[in-house]
Design a protein around this motif. Structure first.
Motif, PDB file in Angstrom:
ATOM      1  N   MET A 185       0.835  -1.204   0.000  1.00 31.95           N
ATOM      2  CA  MET A 185       0.000   0.000   0.000  1.00 31.95           C
ATOM      3  C   MET A 185       0.865   1.248   0.000  1.00 31.95           C
ATOM      4  O   MET A 185       0.619   2.203  -0.717  1.00 31.95           O
ATOM      5  CB  MET A 185      -0.922  -0.029   1.229  1.00 31.95           C
ATOM      6  N   LEU A 186       1.913   1.226   0.822  1.00 33.05           N
ATOM      7  CA  LEU A 186       2.813   2.378   0.889  1.00 33.05           C
ATOM      8  C   LEU A 186       3.463   2.628  -0.470  1.00 33.05           C
ATOM      9  O   LEU A 186       3.504   3.754  -0.949  1.00 33.05           O
ATOM     10  CB  LEU A 186       3.917   2.143   1.930  1.00 33.05           C
ATOM     11  N   ILE A 187       3.967   1.557  -1.054  1.00 32.80           N
ATOM     12  CA  ILE A 187       4.639   1.686  -2.344  1.00 32.80           C
ATOM     13  C   ILE A 187       3.674   2.269  -3.359  1.00 32.80           C
ATOM     14  O   ILE A 187       3.973   3.221  -4.084  1.00 32.80           O
ATOM     15  CB  ILE A 187       5.165   0.311  -2.847  1.00 32.80           C
ATOM     16  N   PHE A 188       2.500   1.696  -3.396  1.00 36.96           N
ATOM     17  CA  PHE A 188       1.494   2.151  -4.344  1.00 36.96           C
ATOM     18  C   PHE A 188       1.185   3.634  -4.143  1.00 36.96           C
ATOM     19  O   PHE A 188       1.175   4.417  -5.087  1.00 36.96           O
ATOM     20  CB  PHE A 188       0.247   1.293  -4.166  1.00 36.96           C
ATOM     21  N   CYS A 189       0.947   4.043  -2.890  1.00 33.28           N
ATOM     22  CA  CYS A 189       0.570   5.439  -2.636  1.00 33.28           C
ATOM     23  C   CYS A 189       1.715   6.399  -2.908  1.00 33.28           C
ATOM     24  O   CYS A 189       1.502   7.494  -3.414  1.00 33.28           O
ATOM     25  CB  CYS A 189       0.089   5.599  -1.199  1.00 33.28           C
ATOM     26  N   PHE A 190       2.942   5.989  -2.563  1.00 36.29           N
ATOM     27  CA  PHE A 190       4.080   6.856  -2.845  1.00 36.29           C
ATOM     28  C   PHE A 190       4.263   7.002  -4.346  1.00 36.29           C
ATOM     29  O   PHE A 190       4.542   8.070  -4.865  1.00 36.29           O
ATOM     30  CB  PHE A 190       5.360   6.315  -2.218  1.00 36.29           C
ATOM     31  N   LYS A 191       4.080   5.895  -5.050  1.00 35.45           N
ATOM     32  CA  LYS A 191       4.315   5.944  -6.494  1.00 35.45           C
ATOM     33  C   LYS A 191       3.252   6.753  -7.229  1.00 35.45           C
ATOM     34  O   LYS A 191       3.464   7.173  -8.360  1.00 35.45           O
ATOM     35  CB  LYS A 191       4.399   4.527  -7.064  1.00 35.45           C
ATOM     36  N   GLU A 192       2.109   6.929  -6.583  1.00 33.29           N
ATOM     37  CA  GLU A 192       1.083   7.746  -7.218  1.00 33.29           C
ATOM     38  C   GLU A 192       1.510   9.201  -7.301  1.00 33.29           C
ATOM     39  O   GLU A 192       0.942   9.974  -8.055  1.00 33.29           O
ATOM     40  CB  GLU A 192      -0.226   7.671  -6.419  1.00 33.29           C
TER      41      GLU A 192
END
Lengths: 360, 151
Positions: A185-192
Protein backbone atom coordinates in the motif's frame (compact mmCIF):
# COMPACT_ATOMS: atom_id res chain seq x y z
CA UNK A 1 -10.14 -6.13 22.22
CA UNK A 2 -6.81 -6.66 20.47
CA UNK A 3 -6.35 -10.04 22.13
CA UNK A 4 -9.86 -11.05 21.20
CA UNK A 5 -9.26 -10.17 17.56
CA UNK A 6 -5.92 -11.94 17.61
CA UNK A 7 -7.52 -15.04 19.09
CA UNK A 8 -10.06 -15.12 16.28
CA UNK A 9 -7.31 -14.82 13.70
CA UNK A 10 -5.23 -17.53 15.34
CA UNK A 11 -8.27 -19.81 15.56
CA UNK A 12 -8.85 -19.29 11.84
CA UNK A 13 -5.25 -20.25 11.21
CA UNK A 14 -5.70 -23.50 13.11
CA UNK A 15 -3.52 -22.52 16.06
CA UNK A 16 -3.66 -21.51 19.68
CA UNK A 17 -2.78 -18.35 21.55
CA UNK A 18 -1.74 -17.71 25.12
CA UNK A 19 0.08 -15.20 27.26
CA UNK A 20 2.26 -14.85 30.33
CA UNK A 21 1.83 -11.74 32.45
CA UNK A 22 4.55 -10.32 34.70
CA UNK A 23 3.25 -7.53 36.89
CA UNK A 24 5.43 -4.47 36.56
CA UNK A 25 7.11 -5.84 33.46
CA UNK A 26 4.52 -6.63 30.86
CA UNK A 27 2.94 -9.49 28.97
CA UNK A 28 4.39 -11.93 26.51
CA UNK A 29 1.92 -13.25 23.98
CA UNK A 30 2.66 -16.30 21.86
CA UNK A 31 0.70 -18.22 19.30
CA UNK A 32 0.96 -21.17 16.97
CA UNK A 33 -0.46 -21.36 13.47
CA UNK A 34 -0.74 -23.94 10.73
CA UNK A 35 0.90 -22.64 7.57
CA UNK A 36 1.28 -24.04 4.07
CA UNK A 37 4.50 -24.07 2.12
CA UNK A 38 4.32 -21.28 -0.46
CA UNK A 39 4.96 -21.74 -4.15
CA UNK A 40 8.50 -20.57 -4.70
CA UNK A 41 7.71 -19.13 -8.13
CA UNK A 42 5.30 -16.51 -6.89
CA UNK A 43 7.60 -15.50 -4.06
CA UNK A 44 10.52 -14.81 -6.38
CA UNK A 45 8.50 -12.51 -8.60
CA UNK A 46 7.15 -10.58 -5.63
CA UNK A 47 10.54 -10.34 -4.00
CA UNK A 48 12.07 -9.04 -7.19
CA UNK A 49 9.35 -6.46 -7.43
CA UNK A 50 9.89 -5.23 -3.89
CA UNK A 51 13.66 -5.21 -4.20
CA UNK A 52 13.36 -3.21 -7.36
CA UNK A 53 10.96 -0.72 -5.90
CA UNK A 54 12.66 -0.24 -2.52
CA UNK A 55 15.68 1.16 -4.34
CA UNK A 56 13.56 4.16 -5.21
CA UNK A 57 13.04 5.04 -1.57
CA UNK A 58 16.10 3.91 0.33
CA UNK A 59 17.77 6.78 2.11
CA UNK A 60 14.92 9.25 1.86
CA UNK A 61 14.07 11.16 5.01
CA UNK A 62 10.60 11.60 6.42
CA UNK A 63 8.98 13.58 9.21
CA UNK A 64 6.08 12.01 11.08
CA UNK A 65 3.50 14.28 12.69
CA UNK A 66 1.51 12.38 15.32
CA UNK A 67 0.59 13.09 18.92
CA UNK A 68 0.61 9.42 19.92
CA UNK A 69 4.15 8.18 20.21
CA UNK A 70 3.48 4.44 19.93
CA UNK A 71 1.36 4.95 16.86
CA UNK A 72 4.12 7.08 15.39
CA UNK A 73 6.62 4.29 16.10
CA UNK A 74 4.49 1.86 14.10
CA UNK A 75 4.51 4.28 11.19
CA UNK A 76 8.27 4.68 11.54
CA UNK A 77 8.65 0.90 11.40
CA UNK A 78 6.72 0.66 8.15
CA UNK A 79 8.77 3.41 6.55
CA UNK A 80 11.97 1.73 7.68
CA UNK A 81 10.94 -1.36 5.71
CA UNK A 82 11.20 0.79 2.62
CA UNK A 83 14.55 2.17 3.71
CA UNK A 84 13.05 5.55 4.58
CA UNK A 85 14.68 7.21 7.57
CA UNK A 86 12.61 8.92 10.23
CA UNK A 87 14.84 10.97 12.47
CA UNK A 88 12.21 13.05 14.15
CA UNK A 89 8.60 12.89 15.13
CA UNK A 90 6.60 16.05 15.68
CA UNK A 91 3.68 15.93 18.08
CA UNK A 92 1.72 18.81 16.64
CA UNK A 93 1.27 20.79 13.47
CA UNK A 94 2.97 23.79 15.08
CA UNK A 95 6.12 21.90 15.91
CA UNK A 96 6.08 20.28 12.49
CA UNK A 97 5.91 23.69 10.83
CA UNK A 98 8.69 25.02 13.05
CA UNK A 99 10.81 22.01 12.17
CA UNK A 100 10.24 22.39 8.45
CA UNK A 101 10.94 26.12 8.53
CA UNK A 102 14.31 25.48 10.09
CA UNK A 103 14.91 22.70 7.59
CA UNK A 104 14.15 24.78 4.53
CA UNK A 105 17.71 25.15 3.30
CA UNK A 106 19.09 21.75 3.98
CA UNK A 107 21.96 19.86 2.54
CA UNK A 108 20.99 16.89 0.47
CA UNK A 109 21.50 14.42 3.28
CA UNK A 110 19.24 16.11 5.79
CA UNK A 111 16.51 17.15 3.40
CA UNK A 112 13.02 16.01 4.33
CA UNK A 113 11.35 14.38 1.33
CA UNK A 114 8.01 13.63 2.88
CA UNK A 115 5.82 14.53 5.82
CA UNK A 116 3.32 12.00 7.13
CA UNK A 117 0.54 13.53 9.20
CA UNK A 118 -1.93 11.52 11.23
CA UNK A 119 -5.54 12.53 10.67
CA UNK A 120 -6.01 13.12 14.39
CA UNK A 121 -3.45 15.89 14.33
CA UNK A 122 -4.55 17.19 10.97
CA UNK A 123 -8.24 17.14 11.59
CA UNK A 124 -9.20 20.25 13.45
CA UNK A 125 -7.14 22.97 11.90
CA UNK A 126 -8.93 24.33 8.86
CA UNK A 127 -6.31 26.97 8.27
CA UNK A 128 -4.01 24.14 7.16
CA UNK A 129 -0.76 25.52 8.55
CA UNK A 130 1.40 23.00 6.71
CA UNK A 131 -0.07 23.99 3.40
CA UNK A 132 0.41 27.66 4.13
CA UNK A 133 3.99 27.04 5.18
CA UNK A 134 4.81 25.08 2.06
CA UNK A 135 3.27 27.77 -0.10
CA UNK A 136 5.51 30.32 1.58
CA UNK A 137 8.58 28.15 1.21
CA UNK A 138 7.77 27.58 -2.42
CA UNK A 139 7.51 31.31 -3.05
CA UNK A 140 10.73 32.07 -1.23
CA UNK A 141 12.85 29.50 -2.97
CA UNK A 142 14.15 29.24 -6.50
CA UNK A 143 11.97 27.23 -8.82
CA UNK A 144 14.34 24.27 -9.03
CA UNK A 145 14.41 23.92 -5.28
CA UNK A 146 10.63 24.13 -4.97
CA UNK A 147 10.45 20.85 -6.84
CA UNK A 148 12.18 19.22 -3.95
CA UNK A 149 9.92 20.54 -1.20
CA UNK A 150 8.55 17.74 0.95
CA UNK A 151 5.47 15.83 -0.15
CA UNK A 152 2.59 15.71 2.30
CA UNK A 153 0.76 12.49 3.13
CA UNK A 154 -2.24 12.11 5.37
CA UNK A 155 -2.49 8.94 7.47
CA UNK A 156 -6.05 7.88 7.93
CA UNK A 157 -8.04 4.87 9.02
CA UNK A 158 -11.09 5.85 7.08
CA UNK A 159 -11.63 8.27 4.27
CA UNK A 160 -14.01 8.17 1.37
CA UNK A 161 -12.63 8.33 -2.17
CA UNK A 162 -14.50 11.60 -2.58
CA UNK A 163 -12.86 13.15 0.49
CA UNK A 164 -9.48 11.93 -0.70
CA UNK A 165 -9.95 13.47 -4.11
CA UNK A 166 -11.05 16.75 -2.60
CA UNK A 167 -7.95 16.94 -0.41
CA UNK A 168 -5.71 16.09 -3.32
CA UNK A 169 -7.27 18.44 -5.82
CA UNK A 170 -7.17 21.29 -3.29
CA UNK A 171 -3.44 20.69 -3.14
CA UNK A 172 -3.53 20.13 0.61
CA UNK A 173 -2.02 16.66 0.43
CA UNK A 174 -0.12 14.71 -2.19
CA UNK A 175 -1.82 11.51 -1.21
CA UNK A 176 -3.69 9.72 1.56
CA UNK A 177 -2.25 6.60 3.19
CA UNK A 178 -4.87 4.20 4.46
CA UNK A 179 -4.27 2.31 7.65
CA UNK A 180 -3.45 -0.39 8.46
CA UNK A 181 -0.20 0.37 6.69
CA UNK A 182 1.33 -2.29 4.53
CA UNK A 183 4.36 -2.44 2.31
CA UNK A 184 2.43 -2.74 -0.95
CA UNK A 185 0.00 0.00 0.00
CA UNK A 186 2.81 2.38 0.89
CA UNK A 187 4.64 1.69 -2.34
CA UNK A 188 1.49 2.15 -4.34
CA UNK A 189 0.57 5.44 -2.64
CA UNK A 190 4.08 6.86 -2.85
CA UNK A 191 4.31 5.94 -6.49
CA UNK A 192 1.08 7.75 -7.22
CA UNK A 193 2.95 10.97 -6.47
CA UNK A 194 5.19 11.95 -9.34
CA UNK A 195 8.73 13.07 -8.62
CA UNK A 196 8.91 11.31 -5.29
CA UNK A 197 11.83 9.10 -4.62
CA UNK A 198 15.05 8.98 -6.48
CA UNK A 199 15.07 9.29 -10.17
CA UNK A 200 16.85 6.28 -11.56
CA UNK A 201 17.03 5.81 -15.31
CA UNK A 202 15.66 2.32 -14.96
CA UNK A 203 12.66 3.37 -12.93
CA UNK A 204 11.39 5.85 -15.49
CA UNK A 205 9.71 4.05 -18.32
CA UNK A 206 7.84 0.82 -18.20
CA UNK A 207 7.33 -0.76 -14.84
CA UNK A 208 7.85 -4.53 -14.82
CA UNK A 209 5.50 -4.22 -11.89
CA UNK A 210 2.40 -4.56 -14.06
CA UNK A 211 3.42 -8.08 -15.05
CA UNK A 212 3.80 -9.00 -11.41
CA UNK A 213 0.58 -7.29 -10.47
CA UNK A 214 -1.66 -8.88 -13.09
CA UNK A 215 -0.05 -12.27 -13.70
CA UNK A 216 -2.56 -15.10 -13.28
CA UNK A 217 -5.14 -12.81 -11.77
CA UNK A 218 -8.66 -13.63 -12.90
CA UNK A 219 -10.42 -10.57 -14.13
CA UNK A 220 -13.92 -10.28 -15.52
CA UNK A 221 -14.74 -7.68 -18.13
CA UNK A 222 -18.40 -6.77 -18.49
CA UNK A 223 -19.37 -4.69 -21.51
CA UNK A 224 -22.08 -5.11 -24.09
CA UNK A 225 -19.91 -3.70 -26.88
CA UNK A 226 -17.57 -6.09 -28.67
CA UNK A 227 -14.92 -3.48 -29.50
CA UNK A 228 -14.65 -2.42 -25.86
CA UNK A 229 -14.43 -6.02 -24.69
CA UNK A 230 -11.66 -6.80 -27.15
CA UNK A 231 -9.55 -3.78 -26.18
CA UNK A 232 -9.98 -4.22 -22.43
CA UNK A 233 -9.22 -7.92 -22.71
CA UNK A 234 -6.02 -7.30 -24.62
CA UNK A 235 -4.87 -4.58 -22.24
CA UNK A 236 -5.20 -7.03 -19.34
CA UNK A 237 -3.90 -10.12 -21.11
CA UNK A 238 -0.76 -8.25 -22.11
CA UNK A 239 0.27 -8.28 -18.46
CA UNK A 240 -0.61 -11.91 -17.88
CA UNK A 241 -4.11 -11.67 -16.51
CA UNK A 242 -6.67 -14.38 -17.20
CA UNK A 243 -9.62 -12.55 -18.68
CA UNK A 244 -13.25 -13.59 -18.95
CA UNK A 245 -15.47 -11.34 -21.04
CA UNK A 246 -19.25 -11.25 -20.69
CA UNK A 247 -21.67 -9.05 -22.55
CA UNK A 248 -24.31 -8.32 -19.93
CA UNK A 249 -24.85 -7.64 -16.25
CA UNK A 250 -27.06 -10.73 -16.16
CA UNK A 251 -24.27 -12.99 -17.39
CA UNK A 252 -21.86 -11.37 -14.94
CA UNK A 253 -24.20 -12.03 -12.05
CA UNK A 254 -24.33 -15.72 -12.91
CA UNK A 255 -20.60 -16.02 -12.69
CA UNK A 256 -20.11 -13.82 -9.66
CA UNK A 257 -22.27 -15.75 -7.23
CA UNK A 258 -19.94 -16.79 -4.42
CA UNK A 259 -17.93 -18.97 -4.47
CA UNK A 260 -16.02 -17.84 -7.53
CA UNK A 261 -12.37 -17.32 -8.41
CA UNK A 262 -12.35 -13.78 -9.75
CA UNK A 263 -9.89 -11.30 -8.33
CA UNK A 264 -11.52 -8.22 -9.80
CA UNK A 265 -14.10 -7.06 -12.27
CA UNK A 266 -14.39 -4.21 -14.75
CA UNK A 267 -17.98 -3.26 -15.43
CA UNK A 268 -18.90 -0.73 -18.06
CA UNK A 269 -21.77 1.67 -18.01
CA UNK A 270 -23.70 0.54 -21.04
CA UNK A 271 -25.30 -2.43 -19.43
CA UNK A 272 -28.94 -2.75 -20.33
CA UNK A 273 -29.75 -4.45 -17.10
CA UNK A 274 -33.21 -3.26 -16.24
CA UNK A 275 -32.19 0.01 -17.90
CA UNK A 276 -30.02 1.12 -15.03
CA UNK A 277 -26.52 0.68 -16.29
CA UNK A 278 -23.62 -0.72 -14.38
CA UNK A 279 -24.72 0.69 -11.06
CA UNK A 280 -27.55 -1.76 -10.98
CA UNK A 281 -25.36 -4.76 -11.77
CA UNK A 282 -22.99 -3.75 -9.00
CA UNK A 283 -25.78 -3.40 -6.48
CA UNK A 284 -27.01 -6.87 -7.32
CA UNK A 285 -23.56 -8.34 -6.92
CA UNK A 286 -23.13 -6.61 -3.57
CA UNK A 287 -26.54 -7.90 -2.46
CA UNK A 288 -25.49 -11.42 -3.34
CA UNK A 289 -22.28 -11.00 -1.40
CA UNK A 290 -24.06 -9.55 1.58
CA UNK A 291 -26.47 -12.50 1.72
CA UNK A 292 -23.59 -14.93 1.66
CA UNK A 293 -21.58 -13.01 4.24
CA UNK A 294 -24.56 -12.83 6.57
CA UNK A 295 -25.27 -16.51 6.29
CA UNK A 296 -21.67 -17.37 7.08
CA UNK A 297 -21.60 -15.00 10.01
CA UNK A 298 -24.83 -16.30 11.47
CA UNK A 299 -23.61 -19.83 11.15
CA UNK A 300 -26.31 -20.80 8.69
CA UNK A 301 -23.67 -21.65 6.17
CA UNK A 302 -20.11 -22.68 6.74
CA UNK A 303 -17.25 -20.90 5.09
CA UNK A 304 -16.12 -24.21 3.63
CA UNK A 305 -19.08 -24.06 1.28
CA UNK A 306 -17.61 -20.84 -0.01
CA UNK A 307 -13.99 -21.82 -0.59
CA UNK A 308 -13.16 -20.91 3.01
CA UNK A 309 -13.64 -17.24 2.31
CA UNK A 310 -15.64 -15.76 5.13
CA UNK A 311 -16.12 -12.33 3.70
CA UNK A 312 -16.89 -11.80 0.06
CA UNK A 313 -16.16 -8.47 -1.54
CA UNK A 314 -14.91 -8.50 -5.06
CA UNK A 315 -13.18 -5.34 -6.25
CA UNK A 316 -15.36 -3.78 -8.92
CA UNK A 317 -14.12 -0.94 -11.11
CA UNK A 318 -16.28 1.15 -13.36
CA UNK A 319 -14.85 0.95 -16.88
CA UNK A 320 -15.48 4.12 -18.74
CA UNK A 321 -14.27 6.64 -21.26
CA UNK A 322 -14.92 9.53 -18.94
CA UNK A 323 -16.59 9.82 -15.59
CA UNK A 324 -18.04 13.04 -14.31
CA UNK A 325 -18.52 13.92 -10.66
CA UNK A 326 -22.15 12.80 -10.61
CA UNK A 327 -21.17 9.42 -12.08
CA UNK A 328 -18.37 9.05 -9.54
CA UNK A 329 -20.80 9.59 -6.67
CA UNK A 330 -23.22 7.05 -8.15
CA UNK A 331 -20.42 4.54 -8.54
CA UNK A 332 -19.40 4.79 -4.92
CA UNK A 333 -23.01 4.67 -3.73
CA UNK A 334 -23.73 1.50 -5.68
CA UNK A 335 -20.78 -0.29 -4.12
CA UNK A 336 -18.06 0.08 -6.73
CA UNK A 337 -14.50 0.34 -5.50
CA UNK A 338 -13.01 2.58 -8.13
CA UNK A 339 -12.83 3.26 -11.81
CA UNK A 340 -10.58 2.58 -14.73
CA UNK A 341 -10.71 4.84 -17.75
CA UNK A 342 -9.38 4.87 -21.26
CA UNK A 343 -6.68 5.06 -22.40
CA UNK A 344 -5.66 1.92 -20.55
CA UNK A 345 -2.09 3.00 -20.31
CA UNK A 346 0.32 1.52 -17.81
CA UNK A 347 0.33 4.19 -15.12
CA UNK A 348 -3.44 4.25 -15.17
CA UNK A 349 -3.78 0.47 -14.93
CA UNK A 350 -1.35 0.46 -12.07
CA UNK A 351 -2.94 3.20 -10.06
CA UNK A 352 -6.45 1.89 -10.69
CA UNK A 353 -5.79 -1.74 -9.83
CA UNK A 354 -2.73 -2.08 -7.62
CA UNK A 355 -4.55 -1.81 -4.32
CA UNK A 356 -6.94 -4.61 -5.28
CA UNK A 357 -4.42 -7.01 -6.71
CA UNK A 358 -1.40 -6.74 -4.47
CA UNK A 359 -2.17 -9.57 -2.15
CA UNK A 360 -1.25 -9.05 1.46
CA UNK B 1 16.45 7.78 -48.98
CA UNK B 2 15.51 4.29 -50.03
CA UNK B 3 11.91 3.14 -50.54
CA UNK B 4 11.48 1.66 -47.08
CA UNK B 5 12.88 4.80 -45.49
CA UNK B 6 10.56 6.99 -47.53
CA UNK B 7 7.51 4.92 -46.65
CA UNK B 8 8.42 4.89 -42.98
CA UNK B 9 8.83 8.65 -43.03
CA UNK B 10 5.42 8.98 -44.70
CA UNK B 11 3.90 6.74 -42.07
CA UNK B 12 5.29 8.78 -39.18
CA UNK B 13 4.21 12.07 -40.77
CA UNK B 14 0.74 10.76 -41.48
CA UNK B 15 0.19 9.42 -37.97
CA UNK B 16 1.44 12.68 -36.49
CA UNK B 17 -0.94 14.69 -38.63
CA UNK B 18 -3.87 12.48 -37.66
CA UNK B 19 -3.12 13.12 -34.02
CA UNK B 20 -2.62 16.81 -34.56
CA UNK B 21 -5.90 17.16 -36.42
CA UNK B 22 -7.69 15.36 -33.62
CA UNK B 23 -8.73 12.28 -35.58
CA UNK B 24 -6.84 9.93 -33.30
CA UNK B 25 -5.89 10.36 -29.66
CA UNK B 26 -3.71 8.64 -27.08
CA UNK B 27 -5.90 5.60 -26.94
CA UNK B 28 -4.92 4.73 -30.50
CA UNK B 29 -1.27 4.86 -29.41
CA UNK B 30 -2.20 2.47 -26.63
CA UNK B 31 -3.75 0.11 -29.16
CA UNK B 32 -0.49 0.08 -31.08
CA UNK B 33 1.39 -0.68 -27.86
CA UNK B 34 -0.92 -3.61 -27.19
CA UNK B 35 0.15 -5.16 -30.49
CA UNK B 36 3.17 -7.45 -30.30
CA UNK B 37 4.58 -10.70 -31.71
CA UNK B 38 1.90 -12.75 -30.03
CA UNK B 39 -0.83 -10.45 -31.39
CA UNK B 40 0.63 -9.03 -34.61
CA UNK B 41 -2.70 -8.06 -36.17
CA UNK B 42 -4.39 -6.65 -33.11
CA UNK B 43 -4.91 -3.09 -34.29
CA UNK B 44 -6.31 -4.06 -37.67
CA UNK B 45 -8.60 -6.63 -36.03
CA UNK B 46 -10.02 -4.24 -33.48
CA UNK B 47 -10.44 -1.42 -35.98
CA UNK B 48 -12.26 -3.77 -38.36
CA UNK B 49 -14.60 -4.71 -35.54
CA UNK B 50 -15.11 -1.01 -34.96
CA UNK B 51 -16.03 -0.44 -38.61
CA UNK B 52 -18.59 -3.26 -38.56
CA UNK B 53 -20.04 -2.13 -35.27
CA UNK B 54 -20.21 1.52 -36.33
CA UNK B 55 -21.94 0.85 -39.60
CA UNK B 56 -24.62 -1.10 -37.81
CA UNK B 57 -25.02 1.66 -35.24
CA UNK B 58 -25.32 4.32 -37.93
CA UNK B 59 -28.04 2.27 -39.65
CA UNK B 60 -29.88 1.84 -36.36
CA UNK B 61 -29.63 5.56 -35.70
CA UNK B 62 -30.87 6.49 -39.15
CA UNK B 63 -33.92 4.24 -38.82
CA UNK B 64 -34.63 5.51 -35.31
CA UNK B 65 -34.91 9.01 -36.75
CA UNK B 66 -37.14 7.86 -39.54
CA UNK B 67 -39.81 6.79 -37.06
CA UNK B 68 -42.88 8.98 -36.61
CA UNK B 69 -42.06 9.37 -32.96
CA UNK B 70 -38.39 9.34 -32.12
CA UNK B 71 -37.52 7.07 -29.22
CA UNK B 72 -34.81 9.19 -27.61
CA UNK B 73 -33.96 6.54 -25.07
CA UNK B 74 -33.10 4.15 -27.86
CA UNK B 75 -31.14 6.80 -29.71
CA UNK B 76 -29.23 7.59 -26.55
CA UNK B 77 -28.41 3.92 -26.08
CA UNK B 78 -27.03 3.68 -29.61
CA UNK B 79 -25.01 6.86 -29.26
CA UNK B 80 -23.67 5.62 -25.96
CA UNK B 81 -22.43 2.47 -27.62
CA UNK B 82 -20.80 4.52 -30.35
CA UNK B 83 -19.15 6.76 -27.81
CA UNK B 84 -17.72 3.76 -26.00
CA UNK B 85 -16.39 1.97 -29.03
CA UNK B 86 -14.93 5.09 -30.63
CA UNK B 87 -13.12 5.97 -27.43
CA UNK B 88 -11.82 2.41 -27.20
CA UNK B 89 -9.95 2.79 -30.45
CA UNK B 90 -9.07 6.45 -30.04
CA UNK B 91 -11.34 7.94 -32.69
CA UNK B 92 -11.48 11.27 -30.92
CA UNK B 93 -13.56 13.37 -33.27
CA UNK B 94 -16.20 10.67 -33.55
CA UNK B 95 -16.30 10.42 -29.79
CA UNK B 96 -16.69 14.18 -29.40
CA UNK B 97 -19.71 14.23 -31.71
CA UNK B 98 -21.21 11.44 -29.60
CA UNK B 99 -20.79 13.56 -26.48
CA UNK B 100 -22.69 16.45 -28.07
CA UNK B 101 -25.25 14.04 -29.51
CA UNK B 102 -26.03 12.68 -26.06
CA UNK B 103 -26.72 16.15 -24.73
CA UNK B 104 -29.21 16.80 -27.51
CA UNK B 105 -30.83 13.42 -26.84
CA UNK B 106 -31.32 14.25 -23.21
CA UNK B 107 -32.90 17.54 -24.23
CA UNK B 108 -35.02 15.71 -26.84
CA UNK B 109 -33.87 18.30 -29.33
CA UNK B 110 -34.73 16.92 -32.77
CA UNK B 111 -32.80 19.45 -34.80
CA UNK B 112 -29.71 19.19 -32.67
CA UNK B 113 -29.84 15.41 -32.95
CA UNK B 114 -30.25 15.48 -36.71
CA UNK B 115 -27.26 17.71 -37.10
CA UNK B 116 -25.25 15.44 -34.86
CA UNK B 117 -26.25 12.39 -36.82
CA UNK B 118 -25.05 14.00 -40.02
CA UNK B 119 -21.86 15.06 -38.31
CA UNK B 120 -21.37 11.58 -36.92
CA UNK B 121 -21.69 9.99 -40.36
CA UNK B 122 -19.22 12.49 -41.72
CA UNK B 123 -16.63 12.05 -39.02
CA UNK B 124 -16.96 8.29 -39.10
CA UNK B 125 -16.33 8.09 -42.83
CA UNK B 126 -13.42 10.49 -42.52
CA UNK B 127 -11.68 8.50 -39.80
CA UNK B 128 -12.44 5.28 -41.63
CA UNK B 129 -10.69 6.40 -44.78
CA UNK B 130 -7.75 7.81 -42.79
CA UNK B 131 -7.29 4.53 -40.94
CA UNK B 132 -7.54 2.56 -44.15
CA UNK B 133 -4.84 4.76 -45.65
CA UNK B 134 -2.69 4.18 -42.57
CA UNK B 135 -3.07 0.42 -42.82
CA UNK B 136 -2.21 0.51 -46.52
CA UNK B 137 0.97 2.39 -45.71
CA UNK B 138 1.84 -0.27 -43.15
CA UNK B 139 1.31 -3.00 -45.69
CA UNK B 140 3.49 -1.19 -48.20
CA UNK B 141 6.28 -0.85 -45.68
CA UNK B 142 6.17 -4.53 -44.84
CA UNK B 143 5.91 -5.56 -48.48
CA UNK B 144 9.06 -3.56 -49.15
CA UNK B 145 10.81 -5.56 -46.45
CA UNK B 146 10.76 -2.90 -43.75
CA UNK B 147 9.23 -2.70 -40.31
CA UNK B 148 6.53 -0.32 -39.14
CA UNK B 149 8.06 2.39 -36.94
CA UNK B 150 6.94 2.56 -33.33
CA UNK B 151 5.72 5.92 -32.15
Amino acid sequence: MGLSISKRLVDLMGGEIGFVRKPGTGSTIAFTAVLKKGETGSLDAKQQYYDHVVLDFRGLRALIVDDKSIRAEVTRYHLRRLGIIVHDIAFSMESACAYLSSNSNPSDSSKISMVLVDKDVWGVDSSHPLHVLLKKLRQNSRTEVSESLPKIFLLSTSITPIERNELKSAGLVDNVLMKPLGLSMLIFCFKEVPSIGKKREASRGKPPILGVLFRNKQIMVVDDNLVNRRVAERALKKYGAIVTCVDSGKAALEMLKPPHNFDASWISKCQKWMGNGFFDATQRIRNLEREVNESIESGEASSEMFSNVTHWHMPISAMTADLDQADKKECMKSGMDGYVSKPFEQEQLYSAMARFLVSN
Amino acid sequence: MDLVGQLQRQFVDYTTSLTREGFLDDQFKQLQKLQDESNPEFVVEVVSLFFEDSEKLLNDLASAFQQKIVDYKKVDAHVHQFKGSSSSIGAQRVKNVCVAFKTYCEARNFEGCSICLQSLEQEYHLVKSKLETLFKLEQQIMAAGGSVPEL
